[in-house]
Scaffold this active site. Structure first.
Site, mmCIF file in Angstrom:
data_model
loop_
_atom_site.group_PDB
_atom_site.id
_atom_site.type_symbol
_atom_site.label_atom_id
_atom_site.label_comp_id
_atom_site.label_asym_id
_atom_site.label_seq_id
_atom_site.Cartn_x
_atom_site.Cartn_y
_atom_site.Cartn_z
ATOM 1 N NE ARG A 69 -4.504 -1.346 1.524
ATOM 2 C CZ ARG A 69 -5.457 -0.910 0.735
ATOM 3 N NH1 ARG A 69 -5.394 0.307 0.194
ATOM 4 N NH2 ARG A 69 -6.505 -1.673 0.451
ATOM 5 C CG HIS A 74 -1.813 1.468 -4.607
ATOM 6 N ND1 HIS A 74 -2.857 2.131 -3.999
ATOM 7 C CD2 HIS A 74 -2.232 1.201 -5.871
ATOM 8 C CE1 HIS A 74 -3.855 2.258 -4.840
ATOM 9 N NE2 HIS A 74 -3.514 1.699 -5.985
#
Length: 210
Positions: free
Chosen positions: A40, A43
């Site tokens: 994450r 990302h």
């Protein structure tokens, strides 16, 4: 001008994004429990090499998840970090708190001779076992470290990823070297920001499943 074809399904965008991270990043060099955090983080910023600067304490993920499940509050340095946390996935209706815009903060900042971000930390009133998330202000990270050194209750986890050229790298180094036994997750250097900091909380809540 013709518009190129692009993916429109949100679920498919997420699936392909996380698959790309898994394919390109060196996740195997991290403990398994850190894989969702790293995924994450990458990302959130689009930089695969951010993983090279990722640092964390041994029990950060375990302790952080336990704090969330116990319903402990989450303190953020700025509203953007607070907004980036996906509230519906918090496991126990955890209270999200940002005191930066509290009416008392400007005068308190003058009194202590520090930034509003650092002054706002002094209004975090339920620190014991909480989660602290810093994505913008190095002075806020220094501030919470100073409070703990001065015998304030200890947060369960500090996610310290402030961005900037002045104090950011130094505050993260201080977090990683803290002598108070604080659990932490950080990204060394100048890189950071609200999206990166909040992504770590989201990873603790839901991994990469949504």
């Amino acid at each position: 001008m013709s518009v190129v074809e692009y993916i429109k399904d949100p679920a498919e965008i997420y699936r392909q994004s996380f698959a790309t991270v898994e394919r390109e990043a060196k996740l195997g060099e991290l403990p398994e429990e850190m894989h969702p955090i790293a995924t994450r983080l990458i990302h959130s910023c689009g930089m695969i090499d951010v993983i090279d600067d990722l640092a964390f304490s041994k029990d950060a993920v375990l302790i952080g998840k336990q704090a969330l499940e116990k319903g402990r509050p989450i303190y953020t340095d700025v509203e953007m970090v607070k907004a980036g946390i996906i509230e519906k996935f918090l496991p126990a209706e955890n209270r999200l708190v940002c005191t930066l815009n509290d009416a008392q903060v400007p005068d308190h900042a003058v009194k202590i001779g520090n930034t509003r971000s650092a002054a706002a930390v002094d209004f975090w009133d339920d620190l014991e076992g909480s989660i602290v998330v810093i994505g913008n202000a190095p002075t806020a990270l220094f501030g919470i470290l100073e409070r703990v050194e001065e015998d304030a209750p200890k947060p369960a986890l500090i996610i310290g990823i402030p961005v900037g050229f002045i104090g950011a790298a130094e505050s993260k180094q201080a977090l990683s070297e803290n002598s108070s036994g604080l659990e932490f997750i950080t990204v060394f250097g100048r890189r950071g920001g609200s999206a990166m900091a909040s992504s770590v909380v989201n990873a603790l809540c839901i991994g990469v499943s949504a």
